[in-house]
Design a protein around this motif. Structure first.
Motif, mmCIF file in Angstrom:
data_model
loop_
_atom_site.group_PDB
_atom_site.id
_atom_site.type_symbol
_atom_site.label_atom_id
_atom_site.label_comp_id
_atom_site.label_asym_id
_atom_site.label_seq_id
_atom_site.Cartn_x
_atom_site.Cartn_y
_atom_site.Cartn_z
ATOM 1 N N LYS A 220 6.899 -0.287 0.279
ATOM 2 C CA LYS A 220 5.821 0.169 -0.604
ATOM 3 C C LYS A 220 5.368 -0.963 -1.530
ATOM 4 C CE LYS A 220 4.340 3.596 -0.665
ATOM 5 N NZ LYS A 220 3.121 4.098 0.027
ATOM 6 N N THR A 224 1.593 -2.665 -1.472
ATOM 7 C CA THR A 224 0.762 -2.652 -2.678
ATOM 8 C C THR A 224 0.332 -4.064 -3.076
ATOM 9 O OG1 THR A 224 1.996 -0.707 -3.427
ATOM 10 C CG2 THR A 224 0.626 -1.805 -5.047
ATOM 11 N N ASN A 235 -9.454 2.187 -7.363
ATOM 12 C CA ASN A 235 -8.849 2.959 -8.447
ATOM 13 C C ASN A 235 -7.649 3.771 -7.962
ATOM 14 O OD1 ASN A 235 -8.653 3.751 -11.137
ATOM 15 N ND2 ASN A 235 -9.919 5.567 -10.835
ATOM 16 N N GLN A 236 -6.763 3.104 -7.195
ATOM 17 C CA GLN A 236 -5.620 3.782 -6.598
ATOM 18 C C GLN A 236 -4.308 3.481 -7.329
ATOM 19 O OE1 GLN A 236 -5.745 5.959 -3.626
ATOM 20 N NE2 GLN A 236 -7.767 5.909 -4.589
ATOM 21 N N GLU A 237 -4.389 2.886 -8.509
ATOM 22 C CA GLU A 237 -3.161 2.513 -9.219
ATOM 23 C C GLU A 237 -2.282 3.726 -9.492
ATOM 24 O OE1 GLU A 237 -6.384 -0.377 -10.700
ATOM 25 O OE2 GLU A 237 -6.214 1.749 -10.165
ATOM 26 N N LYS A 238 -2.885 4.830 -9.923
ATOM 27 C CA LYS A 238 -2.116 6.030 -10.272
ATOM 28 C C LYS A 238 -1.404 6.593 -9.050
ATOM 29 C CE LYS A 238 -2.546 10.541 -12.528
ATOM 30 N NZ LYS A 238 -3.488 11.502 -13.183
ATOM 31 N N ARG A 239 -2.093 6.617 -7.931
ATOM 32 C CA ARG A 239 -1.497 7.149 -6.700
ATOM 33 C C ARG A 239 -0.298 6.319 -6.253
ATOM 34 N NH1 ARG A 239 -3.752 5.494 -0.916
ATOM 35 N NH2 ARG A 239 -1.883 6.018 0.257
ATOM 36 N N PHE A 240 -0.464 4.979 -6.215
ATOM 37 C CA PHE A 240 0.632 4.127 -5.772
ATOM 38 C C PHE A 240 1.787 4.142 -6.766
ATOM 39 C CE2 PHE A 240 -2.484 2.434 -2.813
ATOM 40 C CZ PHE A 240 -1.697 2.190 -1.691
ATOM 41 N N ARG A 241 1.477 4.262 -8.056
ATOM 42 C CA ARG A 241 2.534 4.373 -9.052
ATOM 43 C C ARG A 241 3.338 5.648 -8.834
ATOM 44 N NH1 ARG A 241 -0.384 3.524 -13.110
ATOM 45 N NH2 ARG A 241 -0.747 5.665 -13.815
ATOM 46 N N HIS A 242 2.641 6.740 -8.509
ATOM 47 C CA HIS A 242 3.320 8.013 -8.248
ATOM 48 C C HIS A 242 4.201 7.912 -6.991
ATOM 49 C CE1 HIS A 242 4.023 12.309 -7.803
ATOM 50 N NE2 HIS A 242 3.550 12.233 -6.565
ATOM 51 N N GLU A 243 3.668 7.304 -5.923
ATOM 52 C CA GLU A 243 4.439 7.180 -4.686
ATOM 53 C C GLU A 243 5.658 6.285 -4.887
ATOM 54 O OE1 GLU A 243 1.771 5.778 -1.726
ATOM 55 O OE2 GLU A 243 0.690 7.690 -1.541
ATOM 56 N N LYS A 246 8.276 8.118 -6.897
ATOM 57 C CA LYS A 246 8.958 9.143 -6.107
ATOM 58 C C LYS A 246 10.081 8.528 -5.271
ATOM 59 C CE LYS A 246 7.994 12.925 -2.875
ATOM 60 N NZ LYS A 246 6.931 13.593 -2.081
#
Length: 607
Positions: A220, A224, A235-243, A246
């Motif tokens: 991951k 990234t 604007n995918q920072e939040k999604r990758f931070r969440h993944e 997890k």
């Protein structure tokens, strides 16, 4: 119960039984064979150091029983005893230092060998493997897993050998002092071995989960970092931070479970056994004192040996964690080296082409560059056919252009010609000889590829053009750069051909990177040229400038050009129009326009 629940979803191809773990351990130990002499040297020093450690309490026992208890103070004898004890302590320190350095030198050399073997294996894996394996997971195997194996040789083996020898010495000394009590203490050996076995069973499950989750973290992270511009642009920072969080949480939970396991089965369990042993020893001497006198020196020596006995056990239990991690890591590394990622009966992509080195000199050479595809079909996954019955011929010196919509199979044809993948069906011939009969070296030497995505290595400009090919001289490098008109921008660089190139050539523009890749290919003077969207990353002005160079590059060479912009391939001798993996039209530019088919529609759209 929690451990069993955790291990259920982890039943994949690298789940091994304890029997297989032993075979992995034996395979790791076989790496010691080339180092037998230094190993014997280190082991001899270890024996001497252990003897010095074991002899210390014996001298103290003599002092207590022969001098202190009867109040005999012979100055000469006491000085000799004190000097002897101090000498043993100093000798033990020096010898332990020497054996530790010797063992670690062996360990570092073994890991050096293992890492080179793994890296070499990866270099020759077929591209199919990389299509389905995340780059970060692969990096994790080569770095993190080999680092875990290093601890086996650096800490575990030397600690185990040292402490087993030390335990043997302690038991010998205990039997010399009191046979019955030493025999009684032997009952703790099977208990300790049972404790170690229980720990191995449960910890192996946890460590497999930990290694797998660490690979996922690296995968991951790598994904990234490689696509950071897209991550930020979309604007995918939040999604990758969440993944990432997890996966990191899963790793945390597994690591916490491992800590709980260590907290129960390591030092606390050994301390319980030590307390029981201490009670037995004191009870034995207490009962013995009821029937006669007991020598205080013997009690001291026995308790001292008992304490020294369980300290190595504690150390081995602590190292058992590293041992288990090393075995699990070795399973993953050896799995990569042994091609366990392949389906049963499947051979590595590269294996079908490899022949005995003795016959390599007799293998054919590419002389003319004639290319023939006969009924070639191919599938990446074994299910969906990407190419279907592809047949065409390119005469020496001719240019064939492959055009079609995205996913029509154009790049797959170049991949098969470069022998990146094995054929599923059909045959490819060069100069009338099956492609598989040529050596890997001959294919790479005589077929030049300019890919759509220009890739530069860390180093400098000249190194990226030459790529350490001994047959290419500095004059060839400059000539190749001049040939593709890359020398103009190279001359404007502060250091010219010595200008540093960062990772993937990030400091250069796309067009400059592509020009350097052009020069790299032409420096090798290939017989066959593959241009996979070679001008895709070059601006219109630069493209016009290098079209002349491309025409010169094609002179005397068989060329396969893949293009979306039809303006770049209108002068091709043969144009193949692909649609859904099949050749639906063929001919030159004017002939295809006359058909008013798919090529005609594509041409009108681009106009």
């Amino acid at each position: 119960m929690a451990i069993d629940t955790l291990s259920e979803p982890q039943k994949d191809h690298d789940v091994r039984s304890l029997v297989n773990q032993r075979s992995v351990l034996m395979r790791l130990l076989r790496y010691l064979r080339p180092h037998i002499k230094p190993l014997i040297y280190a082991f001899s020093i270890l024996l001497c150091a252990t003897a010095a450690d074991v002899a210390g309490p014996v001298l103290i026992r003599i002092f207590i029983d022969d001098f202190l208890a009867p109040r005999i103070f012979d100055i000469t004898a006491l000085i000799m005893l004190g000097g002897g004890y101090l000498g043993l302590v100093l000798l033990s320190a020096v010898l332990h230092y020497r054996q530790l350095v010797a063992f670690n030198q062996i360990a570092l050399k073994i890991i050096q060998t293992l890492r080179v073997e793994v890296f070499s294996k990866v270099q020759f894996l077929g591209l199919r493997f990389f299509d389905f394996t995340p780059g970060g997971a692969l990096v994790s195997r080569i770095t993190n897993d080999t680092e875990a194996i290093k601890e086996l040789y650096l800490g575990v083996l030397s600690t185990y050998v040292q402490n087993i020898v030390f335990l043997c010495g302690i038991f010998i000394a205990m039997f010399v002092l009191d046979v019955r009590l030493a025999t009684l203490c032997l009952i703790f050996l099977p208990l300790i071995l049972l404790l170690m076995q229980i720990y191995r069973i449960f910890s192996s499950r946890v460590y497999r989960v930990l290694r797998k989750q660490l690979s996922q973290l690296n995968a991951k992270l790598n994904e990234t970092l490689q696509g950071m511009n897209i991550v930020q642009a979309m604007n995918q920072e939040k999604r990758f931070r969440h993944e990432f969080s997890k996966i990191n949480e899963s790793y945390y939970q597994s690591a916490l479970l491992n800590i709980k396991l260590d907290s129960v089965l390591m030092r606390p369990a050994v301390d319980v056994l030590y307390t029981l042993a201490f009670i037995i020893v004191l009870s034995y001497f207490g009962l013995q004192s009821l029937t006669g006198p007991v020598e205080i020196g013997i009690i001291y020596a026995f308790i001292n040996y008992l304490d020294r006995f369980f300290e190595p056990v504690n150390m081995m239990m602590m190292r058992l964690s590293q041992l288990q991690q090393a075995i699990v890591a070795a399973e993953r590394v050896f799995g990569l080296m042994d091609d366990v990622h392949l389906a049963p009966g499947q051979k590595p992509d590269i294996a079908q082409y490899e022949k005995s080195p003795k016959t390599s000199e007799c293998r054919p050479k590419i002389e003319e560059g004639k290319i023939e595809f006969h009924n070639v079909s191919f599938s990446y996954d074994g299910v969906t056919e990407v190419l279907k019955n592809i047949t065409f011929t390119v005469e020496p010196g001719q240019t064939v252009a492959l055009v079609g919509h995205t996913g029509s199979g154009k790049s797959t044809i170049s991949n098969l010609l470069m022998r990146f993948y094995p054929l599923n069906q059909g045959e490819i011939r060069i100069d009338g000889i099956p492609l598989m009969d040529y050596s890997e070296e001959e294919i790479r030497l005589k077929i030049g590829l300019v890919a759509q995505d220009p890739f530069l290595f860390a180093g400098d400009v000249a190194q990226n053009i030459r790529l350490e090919r001994p047959e290419i001289t500095p004059e060839d490098v400059r000539a190749a750069a001049h040939f593709v008109q890359a020398d103009e921008f190279i001359g404007r660089l502060p250091l010219g051909y010595d200008e540093p190139v960062g990772e993937r050539g990030a400091t250069f523009s796309s067009g400059q990177r592509q020009l350097l890749c052009f020069a790299r290919t032409m420096a090798g003077n290939p017989k066959i040229l593959i241009l996979d969207e070679a001008t895709a990353n070059v601006d219109t002005e630069t493209e016009l400038g290098i079209q002349t160079a491309l025409n010169k590059m094609r002179l005397g060479r068989t060329t396969v050009a893949i293009a979306h912009r039809l303006s770049t391939i209108q002068d091709a001798d043969l144009i193949l129009v692909l649609h859904r993996g099949q050749i639906v039209e063929r001919g030159n530019h004017n002939e295809l326009l006359g058909l008013k088919g798919l090529y005609y529609k594509m041409f009108l759209l681009q106009q």
